[in-house]
Write an enzyme that holds these catalytic residues in place. Structure first.
Site, mmCIF file in Angstrom:
data_model
loop_
_atom_site.group_PDB
_atom_site.id
_atom_site.type_symbol
_atom_site.label_atom_id
_atom_site.label_comp_id
_atom_site.label_asym_id
_atom_site.label_seq_id
_atom_site.Cartn_x
_atom_site.Cartn_y
_atom_site.Cartn_z
ATOM 1 N N LEU A 83 2.142 9.781 -16.184
ATOM 2 C CA LEU A 83 2.354 8.972 -14.943
ATOM 3 C C LEU A 83 1.462 9.213 -14.049
ATOM 4 O O LEU A 83 1.240 10.399 -13.353
ATOM 5 C CB LEU A 83 3.799 8.981 -14.580
ATOM 6 C CG LEU A 83 4.861 9.293 -15.667
ATOM 7 C CD1 LEU A 83 6.294 9.581 -15.239
ATOM 8 C CD2 LEU A 83 4.973 7.854 -16.546
ATOM 9 N N SER A 107 -4.391 12.390 -9.587
ATOM 10 C CA SER A 107 -3.202 13.323 -9.889
ATOM 11 C C SER A 107 -2.249 12.566 -10.750
ATOM 12 O O SER A 107 -2.250 11.211 -10.692
ATOM 13 C CB SER A 107 -2.754 13.569 -8.301
ATOM 14 O OG SER A 107 -1.614 14.319 -8.346
ATOM 15 N N SER A 108 -1.634 13.345 -11.429
ATOM 16 C CA SER A 108 -0.461 12.752 -12.240
ATOM 17 C C SER A 108 0.464 13.537 -12.720
ATOM 18 O O SER A 108 0.515 14.817 -12.539
ATOM 19 C CB SER A 108 -1.359 12.140 -13.542
ATOM 20 O OG SER A 108 -1.681 13.231 -14.305
ATOM 21 N N SER A 109 1.522 13.120 -13.452
ATOM 22 C CA SER A 109 2.581 13.800 -14.098
ATOM 23 C C SER A 109 2.082 13.682 -15.557
ATOM 24 O O SER A 109 2.263 12.774 -16.057
ATOM 25 C CB SER A 109 3.988 13.614 -13.769
ATOM 26 O OG SER A 109 4.851 14.116 -14.483
#
Length: 399
Positions: A83, A107-109
């Site tokens: 995500l 940036s992410s999960s």
């Protein structure tokens, strides 16, 4: 949907995620299963982007409870997907989110299966101290807090805004690890040494600070990655504070550490008459296939590649070395390929030579390669191949 319904739905979806990861063999340790089942990922990803899957240029579409509905948002949160929460180092205007094209995620999960794979590779008990590089949304930090206790976890994030959002999400979940804003390539500034070090970002070589701040006998789990977007996940044992050795575990797709991204300026592109043309047995597909791409990345660690049409419309693949300005341009020639090279190094010749050595060794997978890290050298070689070929990784500045 009421708050109670949201919590109940999220808990059920977390259980489904745990069952999926268990069935696929991604999580085997009961303690990590409990962490995935207990940490509310939706607290760390209140809004995000995912790829649309449409043909053509990659398009990222926004997902929020308001845009898709709370249940659909939660189902996406608890899927095994990455995500994305930031592009090009800039925050999104969530007052009017729009589809995004031509941008780079920063940036992410990361997809839970990869996060848990790395956590299980730490191979540790419940009492370990851990340093994490790349806090991101804070989700992986929360998983480690759940497992070890927040007092055992230190996490470093380079982006102040990203770090602030992670801190707020961790606090909402009741976790208070030590969070540091700074350049993780120079370490966490620990006064002690952690038992384990984990990096949820790609690096071109292992920073020496990570060895210095990891206990002898401790483990480092990180992603090695080059500008051709290859290499993968490694696990290293810190032997004595002066050396670490290990091997590749699998491929990985973590974003590059911002301090090690390729220069944005490609420089002067070679003209049509620059360099010498010859036939080559390899086309650009060797750069893009997982195993041969791994070997090509080792051969040309400072190279980048892209495709661009020529004046006649035919597509060409450029390989440019940012360190010495060498270049290779691949063009289709009937059923085969030609390469036009220039500069002080035969760039494509390096790729050809490495591929020949790899084929002579029966084309081993990346997991058959070992990594050694010493103060003045980092090398990759075939397992049990001390006398065989090796490839040097780029040095990582210590400050």
């Amino acid at each position: 949907m009421t708050e109670l319904d949201l919590d109940k739905t999220a808990a059920g979806l977390r259980l489904e995620l745990v069952e999926l990861l268990t069935a696929e063999g991604q999580v085997t340790d009961p303690a990590w299963r409990a962490a995935v089942g207990g940490v509310p990922r939706h607290e760390f990803t209140p809004r995000f982007y995912v790829t649309s899957g449409a043909p053509g240029m990659t398009t990222y579409v926004p997902v929020t409870p308001e845009l898709v509905g709370t249940e659909a948002w939660l189902r996406k949160v608890y899927s095994d997907e990455t995500l994305i929460t930031q592009f090009d180092g800039r925050d999104t205007d969530w007052s009017d989110p729009q589809p995004i094209r031509g941008a780079s995620p920063t940036s992410s999960s990361t997809l839970p299966s990869l996060v848990v794979q790395m956590l299980e590779a730490l191979d540790t008990g419940d009492e370990a101290t851990v340093t994490e590089y790349g806090t991101g949304t804070g989700y992986s930090s929360a998983l480690m807090c759940h497992r070890f206790g927040a007092e055992k976890v230190t996490s470093v994030e380079t982006d102040p805004g990203v770090a602030a959002r992670a801190r707020a999400a961790l606090e909402r979940c009741g976790y208070a690890p030590r969070l540091i804003v700074g350049n993780g390539l120079v370490g966490a500034g620990r006064s002690d040494q952690a038992a384990r070090t984990i990096a949820t970002m790609g690096v071109r070589g292992v920073p020496w600070a990570w060895l210095r701040e990891t206990q002898p006998g401790g483990l480092i789990v990180a992603t090695l990655r080059g500008w051709l977007r290859s290499l993968g996940l490694v696990r290293l044992v810190v032997e004595d504070g002066r050396r670490a050795t290990g091997r590749f575990l699998a491929g990985s797709a973590f974003m590059m550490a911002r301090q090690q991204e390729a220069p944005t300026n490609l420089g002067m592109l070679p003209g049509d008459d620059d360099g010498k043309v010859r036939e080559t047995p390899h086309g650009p597909e060797v750069l893009r296939m997982p195993d041969s791409g791994f070997v090509a990345q080792l051969a040309v660690p400072n190279a980048r590649t892209f495709d661009m049409p020529a004046d006649d419309g035919a597509m060409r693949t450029y390989v440019l070395d940012t360190a010495n300005e060498s270049f290779a341009v691949l063009s289709r020639d009937g059923d085969g390929w030609t390469v036009r090279e220039g500069g002080p190094v035969s760039l494509w010749g390096e790729v050809e030579q490495s591929l020949a050595l790899w084929h002579a060794a029966d084309s081993p997978a990346a997991t058959e390669f070992e990594v050694s890290v010493e103060p003045d050298s980092q090398r990759v070689r075939l397992a049990n191949g001390e006398d065989g070929p090796s490839w040097r990784l780029p040095a990582v500045p210590s400050s």
